[in-house]
Design an enzyme around this catalytic site. Structure first.
Site, PDB file in Angstrom:
ATOM      1  N   TYR A  33       0.836  -1.206   0.000  1.00  0.00           N
ATOM      2  CA  TYR A  33       0.000   0.000   0.000  1.00  0.00           C
ATOM      3  C   TYR A  33       0.868   1.252   0.000  1.00  0.00           C
ATOM      4  O   TYR A  33       0.576   2.224  -0.696  1.00  0.00           O
ATOM      5  CB  TYR A  33      -0.933   0.016   1.229  1.00  0.00           C
ATOM      6  CG  TYR A  33      -1.933   1.156   1.142  1.00  0.00           C
ATOM      7  CD1 TYR A  33      -3.178   0.958   0.528  1.00  0.00           C
ATOM      8  CD2 TYR A  33      -1.636   2.427   1.630  1.00  0.00           C
ATOM      9  CE1 TYR A  33      -4.079   2.002   0.396  1.00  0.00           C
ATOM     10  CE2 TYR A  33      -2.531   3.466   1.505  1.00  0.00           C
ATOM     11  CZ  TYR A  33      -3.754   3.255   0.890  1.00  0.00           C
ATOM     12  OH  TYR A  33      -4.641   4.292   0.760  1.00  0.00           O
TER      13      TYR A  33
ATOM     14  N   PHE B  30      -7.953  21.348 -25.121  1.00  0.00           N
ATOM     15  CA  PHE B  30      -8.242  19.921 -25.145  1.00  0.00           C
ATOM     16  C   PHE B  30      -9.429  19.701 -24.212  1.00  0.00           C
ATOM     17  O   PHE B  30      -9.538  20.339 -23.171  1.00  0.00           O
ATOM     18  CB  PHE B  30      -7.053  19.043 -24.741  1.00  0.00           C
ATOM     19  CG  PHE B  30      -7.412  17.595 -24.905  1.00  0.00           C
ATOM     20  CD1 PHE B  30      -7.548  17.056 -26.170  1.00  0.00           C
ATOM     21  CD2 PHE B  30      -7.720  16.802 -23.819  1.00  0.00           C
ATOM     22  CE1 PHE B  30      -7.976  15.744 -26.352  1.00  0.00           C
ATOM     23  CE2 PHE B  30      -8.141  15.485 -23.989  1.00  0.00           C
ATOM     24  CZ  PHE B  30      -8.266  14.958 -25.261  1.00  0.00           C
ATOM     25  N   THR B  31     -10.288  18.761 -24.589  1.00  0.00           N
ATOM     26  CA  THR B  31     -11.580  18.585 -23.921  1.00  0.00           C
ATOM     27  C   THR B  31     -11.475  18.488 -22.390  1.00  0.00           C
ATOM     28  O   THR B  31     -12.055  19.297 -21.669  1.00  0.00           O
ATOM     29  CB  THR B  31     -12.275  17.342 -24.488  1.00  0.00           C
ATOM     30  OG1 THR B  31     -11.349  16.245 -24.416  1.00  0.00           O
ATOM     31  CG2 THR B  31     -12.686  17.547 -25.941  1.00  0.00           C
TER      32      THR B  31
ATOM     33  N   ASP C  94       1.305  19.990 -21.022  1.00  0.00           N
ATOM     34  CA  ASP C  94       0.561  18.743 -21.248  1.00  0.00           C
ATOM     35  C   ASP C  94       1.471  17.872 -22.112  1.00  0.00           C
ATOM     36  O   ASP C  94       1.548  18.050 -23.332  1.00  0.00           O
ATOM     37  CB  ASP C  94      -0.776  19.024 -21.940  1.00  0.00           C
ATOM     38  CG  ASP C  94      -1.558  17.740 -22.194  1.00  0.00           C
ATOM     39  OD1 ASP C  94      -0.956  16.645 -22.118  1.00  0.00           O
ATOM     40  OD2 ASP C  94      -2.769  17.817 -22.471  1.00  0.00           O
TER      41      ASP C  94
ATOM     42  N   LYS D 279      -0.699   7.274 -23.679  1.00  0.00           N
ATOM     43  CA  LYS D 279      -0.388   7.526 -25.096  1.00  0.00           C
ATOM     44  C   LYS D 279       1.100   7.219 -25.343  1.00  0.00           C
ATOM     45  O   LYS D 279       1.500   6.073 -25.431  1.00  0.00           O
ATOM     46  CB  LYS D 279      -0.718   8.986 -25.447  1.00  0.00           C
ATOM     47  CG  LYS D 279      -2.223   9.258 -25.614  1.00  0.00           C
ATOM     48  CD  LYS D 279      -2.928   9.522 -24.343  1.00  0.00           C
ATOM     49  CE  LYS D 279      -4.318  10.062 -24.557  1.00  0.00           C
ATOM     50  NZ  LYS D 279      -5.078  10.135 -23.298  1.00  0.00           N
TER      51      LYS D 279
ATOM     52  N   ARG E 294     -14.029  14.815 -33.996  1.00  0.00           N
ATOM     53  CA  ARG E 294     -13.326  15.899 -33.296  1.00  0.00           C
ATOM     54  C   ARG E 294     -13.779  17.190 -33.961  1.00  0.00           C
ATOM     55  O   ARG E 294     -13.084  17.806 -34.746  1.00  0.00           O
ATOM     56  CB  ARG E 294     -11.805  15.770 -33.423  1.00  0.00           C
ATOM     57  CG  ARG E 294     -11.218  14.599 -32.678  1.00  0.00           C
ATOM     58  CD  ARG E 294     -10.812  14.832 -31.240  1.00  0.00           C
ATOM     59  NE  ARG E 294     -11.852  14.836 -30.254  1.00  0.00           N
ATOM     60  CZ  ARG E 294     -11.654  14.525 -28.963  1.00  0.00           C
ATOM     61  NH1 ARG E 294     -10.476  14.136 -28.542  1.00  0.00           N
ATOM     62  NH2 ARG E 294     -12.628  14.614 -28.097  1.00  0.00           N
TER      63      ARG E 294
ATOM     64  N   PHE F  69     -19.193  14.301 -26.081  1.00  0.00           N
ATOM     65  CA  PHE F  69     -18.856  13.406 -27.194  1.00  0.00           C
ATOM     66  C   PHE F  69     -18.793  11.939 -26.766  1.00  0.00           C
ATOM     67  O   PHE F  69     -19.001  11.041 -27.568  1.00  0.00           O
ATOM     68  CB  PHE F  69     -17.526  13.815 -27.852  1.00  0.00           C
ATOM     69  CG  PHE F  69     -16.371  13.872 -26.899  1.00  0.00           C
ATOM     70  CD1 PHE F  69     -16.138  14.997 -26.140  1.00  0.00           C
ATOM     71  CD2 PHE F  69     -15.534  12.778 -26.744  1.00  0.00           C
ATOM     72  CE1 PHE F  69     -15.076  15.040 -25.242  1.00  0.00           C
ATOM     73  CE2 PHE F  69     -14.474  12.814 -25.862  1.00  0.00           C
ATOM     74  CZ  PHE F  69     -14.254  13.950 -25.094  1.00  0.00           C
TER      75      PHE F  69
END
Ligand code: PM9
Length: 465
Positions: free
Chosen positions: A80, A132-133, A223, A266, A390, A457
């Site tokens: 943990y 970005f969303t 980002d 990604k 998009r 979306f």
């Protein structure tokens, strides 16, 4: 030019890996697909993956892990507190990205949540290189307003400028002068810019942004979701960068910023994971305290020990020269095929996917008829290839007025997962897009029949109109 590179110029290239394990994919009939897309409310996010043939919905969490990553999974220390894998991850992030302090999270948006809540006050302004969303939503939920300061070229799908992720410095300066630096908690800089079509920012531009923001004392939050892909494009296209290693460029990009949010799903080649990284100890202490409310203890965030180990290995693989060349090369391969067939796509081809220009593809549909959503559904019906919208659906509504946002870019993204598909799959995708293009006049527009409040979306439903 050396003999080796001379040979490389003449010969085909292949994926730099052998396939050790396979996952069967299922082909369906056109009739089945027509039924499935109707059941899914014409939203490709609502399809079941068993009904998809080639899945280009996203490159997020869809990568194939290497044998080394799977071996790392077996070394998971699931304590943990104080897991060995956390310390390995911390060292890896320090080594490759250079940030001092790390807070692990289950994925990128959790890191965005923490940094937005910690830095943004009601009424603040956050400039960035295109929205970005999830990033924008977290900024808004914290009381801020996102302002786009990307260069105009980014909004023009046909413009061939190589660094369409660049920030317009005059626009940024004007914004700082207008609102004052006290109302700007940070500048949000993405590498690469997803919504512009996977377009990179140049090192030169980032340095200029750094100089400008240092003058005003405004931090840069990076980002870094696709930073290795961005670094590869810098190596390929920016003056004086060709001789450098991608890993060196990645490190330099990070060094020009003050902190970062990362969706490790990604670039970093894992199926789940993310982190917040900062250089400021005071900010780190607050973030580390906050992560225990929403994610888990500060030595695992939202990840299992084995996930952290796979991520450490994935980060080192993400900057491997052969890997990154083939990864971006595969996207380019599909892009070139579509260009040859005169399909309207965003140019130049981006790094993580090929983006179809739905406004040009379907000129008979006005933007209120949701052409990109309709096109993604039509591609699925043609071949079982799953893409995503998009455009206007992703852009959502203005939080103050409730009015629909109409972005200039109305796109369908054919997103390529890393190390998953071969060039033969890309050929099949290109053939399907060509077929849909030939029959484009038959595609009907869509209207909303269900629209959720946040990130619509993902869950909206539509019917033909
Ligand atoms: N990107 C993508 O498909 C995941 C689903 S769409 C919201 O492109 C950037 C540049 C991203 C991104 C996710 C996130 C959020 C932040 N920045 O999905 O929460 O492309 O790990 O990351 C998606 P998480």
């Amino acid at each position: 030019m050396s003999e080796d590179s001379e040979n490389q110029r003449k010969r085909s290239w292949a994926e730099p890996y052998k396939i050790k394990m396979v996952e069967p994919v299922r082909m369906t009939t056109t009739g089945e697909r027509k039924t499935r897309i109707k059941e899914a409310g014409f939203n490709t996010f609502l399809l079941r993956s068993r009904d998809v043939y080639i899945d280009l919905l996203t490159d997020s969490g869809t990568s194939a892990m290497s044998d080394r990553q799977w071996a790392g999974m077996m070394m998971g220390d699931e304590a943990y507190a104080g897991s060995e894998n956390f310390y390995h991850l911390e060292q890896t992030i320090q080594k490759y990205y250079g940030y001092k302090y790390i807070v692990p999270t289950h994925q990128g948006r959790a890191a965005e949540h923490i940094i937005s809540q910690l830095l943004i006050k009601q009424g603040d302004i956050i400039p960035g290189n295109m929205y970005f969303t999830t990033t924008k939503l977290h900024q808004e939920l914290a009381g801020g307003t996102f302002k786009d300061v990307i260069i105009d070229e980014a909004h023009d799908p046909g413009n061939l400028y190589p660094f369409k992720g660049n920030i317009d410095l005059d626009r940024l300066r004007a914004l700082i002068e207008q609102y004052g630096e006290k109302r700007i908690p940070y500048i949000s800089v993405a590498t690469t810019v997803n919504m512009a079509g996977g377009q990179p920012i140049s090192l030169k531009n980032l340095k200029e942004v750094r100089n400008l923001t240092s003058h005003y004392g405004i931090p840069i939050i990076h980002d870094m979701t696709r930073v290795a892909e961005n670094a590869y494009m810098i190596k390929k296209l920016e003056d004086g960068q060709a001789h450098r290693k991608v890993s060196e460029i990645v490190k330099e990009i990070c060094d020009l910023t003050d902190g970062a949010t990362m969706s490790a799903k990604k670039d970093a080649l894992v199926n789940i994971g993310g982190f917040l990284a900062v250089n400021d100890k005071g900010l780190f202490d607050k973030a580390r305290n906050m992560v225990v409310i929403y994610e888990g203890l500060h030595t695992y965030g939202g990840m299992a020990g084995r996930d952290m180990e796979a991520l450490s290995i994935g980060i080192s693989e993400s900057v491997d020269e052969d890997h990154i060349r083939a990864r971006v090369g595969q996207v380019e391969y599909l892009g070139k095929k579509l260009i040859q067939s005169e399909i309207p796509i965003v140019m130049p081809v981006g790094t993580h996917g090929v983006f179809l220009n739905a406004k040009k593809f379907l000129p008979h549909l006005t933007q209120d008829k949701l052409p990109a959503q309709a096109l993604a559904a039509a591609i699925y019906v043609d071949s079982g290839v799953r893409a995503m919208e998009r455009g206007v659906v992703s852009a959502g509504r203005d939080p103050d007025t409730g009015q629909q946002n109409y972005p200039n870019l109305e796109l369908v993204r054919l997103t390529i997962p890393r190390r998953v598909y071969t060039q033969a799959h890309m050929d099949v995708v290109a053939e399907s897009i060509e077929e849909v293009y030939l029959n484009r006049n038959k595609i009907r527009g869509l209207k909303f029949v269900y629209e959720p409040r946040y990130l619509r979306f993902f869950q909206s439903r539509f019917e033909e109109c």
